[in-house]
Scaffold this active site. Structure first.
Site, PDB file in Angstrom:
ATOM      1  N   GLY A   7     -11.775  -0.190  -1.490  1.00 24.35           N
ATOM      2  CA  GLY A   7     -10.488  -0.294  -0.786  1.00 24.35           C
ATOM      3  C   GLY A   7     -10.223   0.896   0.111  1.00 24.35           C
ATOM      4  CB  SER A   9      -9.844  -0.287   5.150  1.00 23.88           C
ATOM      5  OG  SER A   9      -9.612  -1.422   4.318  1.00 23.88           O
ATOM      6  N   GLY A  10      -7.434   0.851   2.936  1.00 22.53           N
ATOM      7  CA  GLY A  10      -6.015   0.731   2.617  1.00 22.53           C
ATOM      8  C   GLY A  10      -5.295   2.067   2.667  1.00 22.53           C
ATOM      9  CB  VAL A  12      -4.303   4.625  -2.216  1.00 29.83           C
ATOM     10  CG1 VAL A  12      -4.806   5.706  -3.168  1.00 29.83           C
ATOM     11  CG2 VAL A  12      -2.844   4.308  -2.527  1.00 29.83           C
ATOM     12  CE1 TYR A 127      -2.111  -7.183  -6.124  1.00 25.96           C
ATOM     13  CE2 TYR A 127      -0.075  -6.321  -7.069  1.00 25.96           C
ATOM     14  CZ  TYR A 127      -1.284  -6.114  -6.436  1.00 25.96           C
ATOM     15  OH  TYR A 127      -1.675  -4.830  -6.119  1.00 25.96           O
ATOM     16  CE  LYS A 131      -4.007  -4.121  -8.298  1.00 30.92           C
ATOM     17  NZ  LYS A 131      -5.086  -3.119  -8.115  1.00 30.92           N
ATOM     18  N   PRO A 154       0.827   3.567 -10.796  1.00 28.53           N
ATOM     19  CG  PRO A 154       0.471   2.747  -8.630  1.00 28.53           C
ATOM     20  CD  PRO A 154       0.052   2.558 -10.080  1.00 28.53           C
ATOM     21  CG  HIS A 170       5.826  -2.347  -0.748  1.00 26.20           C
ATOM     22  ND1 HIS A 170       4.462  -2.153  -0.682  1.00 26.20           N
ATOM     23  CD2 HIS A 170       6.020  -3.340  -1.655  1.00 26.20           C
ATOM     24  CE1 HIS A 170       3.859  -2.975  -1.522  1.00 26.20           C
ATOM     25  NE2 HIS A 170       4.778  -3.713  -2.118  1.00 26.20           N
TER      26      HIS A 170
END
Length: 307
Positions: A7, A9-10, A12, A127, A131, A154, A170
């Protein structure tokens, strides 16, 4: 030994690139398609920081429940199974604050042992359950194969390279975009949902990168661990900070006919602090917002969710 960051490219993942740079490997989808297990290969003693996920706002989650569950479950299964087969040294997986049960089933502040005490909120349960399963899978692999797989939870994240789509982002990126576009278009006011009173906790993305690296060296327990900054700010305070940073002096109109949301949902980071993380190492909200706003202005409109 290689540190792999899925991940990359996100939001974080981008923070990891600023913190770690070339000390880690950030495979692209072309190099490592996490939806296909045969494309995943690690080496013994590598370390994996697992961030990759299919993410979206409330509307996207509600419109594509099955897609969010299937793709996230598939990604997580493939990463953990490949890590086990390759005998990697450690995997640190990032969960999401939405994994926690909805309000009737928990007491505040949210503590790690409450994770499976009830269903998550209806708006993104698919989702959230996918997770949650990362926690279940990590414990199962620990028990059967003695894998050192850990998970971290988080709270509300923000930072550079966030998603600024007004329907699927968000609260912080949505407010940032609204206020900036009102400024550049000389609009006299900005409309915000609710009355601005709800309190929320926010953690800067680079702090999350540093904390996950801290956990890589300092945490080996099967239980998940909360890692967010627990200082609370009202949505009204956040709007005022962003307006000040972006030098927008128009009127903020609160749409009190629209829902404000749950007043508080605080979390506890006691375990992290007892482990040795210093609360002073969290980036103050205004400082993190300033960095994010500066990045946003420099890259607008070529940012995720706009272009």
């Amino acid at each position: 030994m290689t540190i792999w960051v899925t991940g990359g490219s996100g939001m974080v993942g981008s923070a990891f690139k600023r913190v770690l740079g070339s000390e880690a490997v950030y495979p692209s989808r072309q190099q490592m398609n996490l939806l296909h297990s045969d494309s995943l290969t690690f080496a013994p003693d590598d370390k994996v920081i697992h961030l990759a996920a299919k993410v979206g706002g409330v509307k996207a989650n509600m419109n594509a429940m099955a897609d969010f569950f299937y793709e996230n479950q598939k990604i997580n299964e493939n990463v953990l199974e490949a890590a086990q087969r390759s005998a990697v040294q450690k995997v640190v997986s990032l969960l999401s604050t939405c994994v926690y049960p909805d309000a009737p089933y928990v007491t505040y502040p949210l503590t790690e042992e409450q994770l499976h005490m009830g269903p998550p909120h209806d708006s993104n349960y698919a989702y959230a359950y996918a997770k949650r399963m990362v926690d279940v899978m990590s414990r199962a692999y620990r028990q059967q194969y003695s894998c050192n797989f850990i998970t971290a939870i988080p709270n509300n994240l923000y930072g550079e390279n966030d998603n600024f789509d007004l329907e699927n982002s968000h609260v912080i990126p949505a407010l940032m975009r609204k206020i900036w576009e009102a400024k550049i278009n000389n609009e006299p006011h900005v409309q915000c949902w609710g009355d601005g009173s709800p309190l929320r906790e926010f953690t800067y993305s680079e702090d999350i990168a540093r904390i996950l690296l801290f956990l890589m060296d300092n945490y080996d327990s099967p239980e998940p661990i909360n890692i967010g900054n627990t200082k609370e700010y009202s949505i009204k305070q956040v709007v005022e900070m962003i307006s000040d940073i972006l030098e927008y002096d128009g009127e903020i109109r609160w749409q009190t006919s629209q829902p404000s949301g749950q007043h508080r949902k605080p979390s506890s980071n006691r375990k992290l602090l007892e482990l040795g993380w210093d609360e002073k190492n969290y980036t103050p909200l205004k400082e993190g917002l300033k960095k994010t706003c500066e990045w946003f202005i420099m890259n607008y409109p070529k940012v995720r969710g706009i272009n």
